[in-house]
Design a protein around this motif. Structure first.
Motif, PDB file in Angstrom:
ATOM      1  N   VAL A  67       0.843  -1.204   0.000  1.00 56.22           N
ATOM      2  CA  VAL A  67       0.000   0.000   0.000  1.00 56.22           C
ATOM      3  C   VAL A  67       0.873   1.248   0.000  1.00 56.22           C
ATOM      4  O   VAL A  67       0.665   2.183  -0.793  1.00 56.22           O
ATOM      5  CB  VAL A  67      -0.948  -0.006   1.214  1.00 56.22           C
ATOM      6  CG1 VAL A  67      -1.669   1.344   1.335  1.00 56.22           C
ATOM      7  CG2 VAL A  67      -1.968  -1.121   1.096  1.00 56.22           C
ATOM      8  N   GLY A  68       1.877   1.285   0.889  1.00 53.23           N
ATOM      9  CA  GLY A  68       2.762   2.438   0.949  1.00 53.23           C
ATOM     10  C   GLY A  68       3.592   2.609  -0.303  1.00 53.23           C
ATOM     11  O   GLY A  68       3.770   3.735  -0.790  1.00 53.23           O
ATOM     12  N   TYR A  70       3.022   1.529  -3.512  1.00 59.38           N
ATOM     13  CA  TYR A  70       2.250   1.948  -4.684  1.00 59.38           C
ATOM     14  C   TYR A  70       1.731   3.373  -4.525  1.00 59.38           C
ATOM     15  O   TYR A  70       1.671   4.137  -5.503  1.00 59.38           O
ATOM     16  CB  TYR A  70       1.090   0.978  -4.917  1.00 59.38           C
ATOM     17  CG  TYR A  70       1.460  -0.205  -5.773  1.00 59.38           C
ATOM     18  CD1 TYR A  70       1.326  -0.157  -7.160  1.00 59.38           C
ATOM     19  CD2 TYR A  70       1.956  -1.373  -5.215  1.00 59.38           C
ATOM     20  CE1 TYR A  70       1.668  -1.235  -7.958  1.00 59.38           C
ATOM     21  CE2 TYR A  70       2.303  -2.466  -5.993  1.00 59.38           C
ATOM     22  CZ  TYR A  70       2.156  -2.390  -7.373  1.00 59.38           C
ATOM     23  OH  TYR A  70       2.503  -3.470  -8.159  1.00 59.38           O
ATOM     24  N   THR A  71       1.353   3.757  -3.307  1.00 60.21           N
ATOM     25  CA  THR A  71       0.865   5.116  -3.080  1.00 60.21           C
ATOM     26  C   THR A  71       1.974   6.133  -3.306  1.00 60.21           C
ATOM     27  O   THR A  71       1.789   7.128  -4.017  1.00 60.21           O
ATOM     28  CB  THR A  71       0.317   5.252  -1.641  1.00 60.21           C
ATOM     29  OG1 THR A  71      -0.751   4.336  -1.449  1.00 60.21           O
ATOM     30  CG2 THR A  71      -0.180   6.669  -1.390  1.00 60.21           C
ATOM     31  N   SER A  74       2.997   6.282  -7.066  1.00 61.27           N
ATOM     32  CA  SER A  74       1.982   6.961  -7.879  1.00 61.27           C
ATOM     33  C   SER A  74       2.039   8.469  -7.666  1.00 61.27           C
ATOM     34  O   SER A  74       1.862   9.256  -8.610  1.00 61.27           O
ATOM     35  CB  SER A  74       0.590   6.431  -7.539  1.00 61.27           C
ATOM     36  OG  SER A  74       0.497   5.040  -7.800  1.00 61.27           O
ATOM     37  N   PHE A  75       2.290   8.876  -6.435  1.00 59.14           N
ATOM     38  CA  PHE A  75       2.349  10.311  -6.116  1.00 59.14           C
ATOM     39  C   PHE A  75       3.522  10.976  -6.821  1.00 59.14           C
ATOM     40  O   PHE A  75       3.374  12.042  -7.437  1.00 59.14           O
ATOM     41  CB  PHE A  75       2.465  10.484  -4.600  1.00 59.14           C
ATOM     42  CG  PHE A  75       2.420  11.910  -4.131  1.00 59.14           C
ATOM     43  CD1 PHE A  75       1.216  12.579  -4.008  1.00 59.14           C
ATOM     44  CD2 PHE A  75       3.598  12.574  -3.799  1.00 59.14           C
ATOM     45  CE1 PHE A  75       1.171  13.888  -3.559  1.00 59.14           C
ATOM     46  CE2 PHE A  75       3.567  13.899  -3.367  1.00 59.14           C
ATOM     47  CZ  PHE A  75       2.348  14.551  -3.242  1.00 59.14           C
ATOM     48  N   ALA A  95       5.614  12.019  -0.386  1.00 56.88           N
ATOM     49  CA  ALA A  95       5.116  10.743  -0.898  1.00 56.88           C
ATOM     50  C   ALA A  95       5.289   9.640   0.142  1.00 56.88           C
ATOM     51  O   ALA A  95       4.399   8.794   0.323  1.00 56.88           O
ATOM     52  CB  ALA A  95       5.848  10.372  -2.185  1.00 56.88           C
ATOM     53  N   LEU A  98       2.675  10.173   2.827  1.00 56.77           N
ATOM     54  CA  LEU A  98       1.360   9.800   2.306  1.00 56.77           C
ATOM     55  C   LEU A  98       1.217   8.283   2.230  1.00 56.77           C
ATOM     56  O   LEU A  98       0.175   7.719   2.613  1.00 56.77           O
ATOM     57  CB  LEU A  98       1.152  10.418   0.924  1.00 56.77           C
ATOM     58  CG  LEU A  98      -0.194  10.115   0.238  1.00 56.77           C
ATOM     59  CD1 LEU A  98      -1.358  10.639   1.075  1.00 56.77           C
ATOM     60  CD2 LEU A  98      -0.224  10.727  -1.168  1.00 56.77           C
ATOM     61  N   GLY A  99       2.259   7.614   1.743  1.00 60.78           N
ATOM     62  CA  GLY A  99       2.225   6.156   1.685  1.00 60.78           C
ATOM     63  C   GLY A  99       2.098   5.545   3.064  1.00 60.78           C
ATOM     64  O   GLY A  99       1.347   4.585   3.272  1.00 60.78           O
ATOM     65  N   LEU A 102      -1.600   6.081   4.352  1.00 53.90           N
ATOM     66  CA  LEU A 102      -2.578   5.159   3.752  1.00 53.90           C
ATOM     67  C   LEU A 102      -2.355   3.733   4.248  1.00 53.90           C
ATOM     68  O   LEU A 102      -3.314   2.975   4.440  1.00 53.90           O
ATOM     69  CB  LEU A 102      -2.511   5.224   2.233  1.00 53.90           C
ATOM     70  CG  LEU A 102      -3.132   6.466   1.593  1.00 53.90           C
ATOM     71  CD1 LEU A 102      -3.166   6.325   0.075  1.00 53.90           C
ATOM     72  CD2 LEU A 102      -4.535   6.727   2.112  1.00 53.90           C
ATOM     73  N   GLY A 217       4.583   1.132   5.463  1.00 52.36           N
ATOM     74  CA  GLY A 217       4.247   1.946   4.294  1.00 52.36           C
ATOM     75  C   GLY A 217       5.409   2.822   3.867  1.00 52.36           C
ATOM     76  O   GLY A 217       5.685   2.977   2.666  1.00 52.36           O
TER      77      GLY A 217
END
Length: 306
Positions: A67-68, A70-71, A74-75, A95, A98-99, A102, A217
């Motif tokens: 999850v961390g 890919y987040t 992507s950011f 990033a 944020l990862g 999430l 993450g």
């Protein structure tokens, strides 16, 4: 925390900055392995909070890492084309946070409904969670689906890996050694007795999962910007097993031992590269022998919480 721990944190960050500054003089292959060591320290120490200090048995840490990763990837991919190179370190840090956030939300989502379970039942649920995350990513076209996410900027270096590893060790050690953190130890030792003394085991379990997931993450974000490619198969059940092995080998609840084990098990495949197909067999035999001869862990550095 004791002032010595703060000095250790600052010294570790300073060393990481110096090594990163002179990284051009080092072999890139060895630098890559060193970064892997830093990332695995974050993963192992964060899982140690859940499995070691709190006494749960999670097999879904690779899911939080995914999850961390890919987040964060992507950011940075969304912003890398529109920003100046000088701004990318700030974007990278945002990033990673944020990862981590999430992943923490994912930890909360899996923690609240499942952490009334314990032992084998909890392990099965967390294993299922990790596999669900992998299957979802494998079918999301926006992140490359089964073919993976490519073109991720290579922003992870020794400074980021080891500075964040030092911060992770410091924060988790501070939490466990705090007044609040004694609740983790109480839940680990005896949930019934802890409940009788007014400690809410579910709350402490959820807290451990959220903090551990946040750190995983961040490790996932570092991993994504180190490898510059993500595939759902890289976050399967065996990845979670690798992290669990580090915790068990280092000694459940022993942070110093887990750090040593994370470094050792990252370096071991490089020394045994010609026998890579037998790596998991070696791990399995290692765990069996360890549980028989050293149930407290191979690296027993004093008290469990240190």
């Amino acid at each position: 925390m004791h002032s010595g721990a703060k000095r250790f944190l600052l010294a570790a960050i300073l060393v990481a900055a110096v090594v990163s500054h002179f990284s051009a003089a080092f072999n890139r292959y060895y630098l890559g392995i060193a970064i892997d060591v830093g990332i695995n320290i974050i993963l192992a120490v964060s899982l140690n909070l859940i499995n070691g200090h709190t006494g749960q048995f999670s097999l879904g840490h690779a899911g939080f890492m995914a999850v961390g990763g890919y987040t964060a990837a992507s950011f940075t991919l969304a912003l890398s084309q529109s920003l100046l190179p000088a701004a990318m370190p700030f974007v990278f840090l945002a990033a990673l946070v944020l990862g981590g956030l999430l992943a923490a939300v994912a930890g909360l989502a899996v923690g609240i409904p499942t952490l009334r379970l314990r032992g084998d039942y909890l392990a099965i649920v967390t294993l299922g969670f990790g596999e669900i995350i992998r299957v979802i990513l494998q079918n999301m076209e926006c992140v490359g689906a089964a073919s993976g996410l490519k073109g991720i900027p290579g922003l992870t270096n020794c400074f980021w890996a080891f500075a964040l590893a030092a911060v992770t060790v410091y924060v988790i050690t501070a939490i466990v050694n705090s007044t609040y953190g004694r609740g983790f130890i109480a839940v680990h030792d005896d949930e019934v007795a802890a409940s009788a003394m007014g400690v809410n085991p579910v709350r402490y379990k959820v807290t451990a999962f959220v903090v551990g997931a946040f750190c995983a993450g961040i490790a996932g974000g570092l991993y994504a910007h180190h490898k510059q490619f993500l595939s759902p198969t890289g976050f399967d059940f065996m990845k979670s097993i690798d992290i669990v092995v580090m915790v068990i080998l280092g000694g459940m609840g022993r942070t110093a031992g887990v750090i040593v084990a994370a470094a050792l098990l990252t370096l071991l495949p490089e020394f045994l590269r010609g026998f890579a197909e037998y790596r998991m067999i070696i791990y399995a035999l290692l765990i069996i022998g360890l549980m028989i001869t050293r149930p407290q862990g191979l690296f027993d550095f004093g008290k469990r919480k240190n």
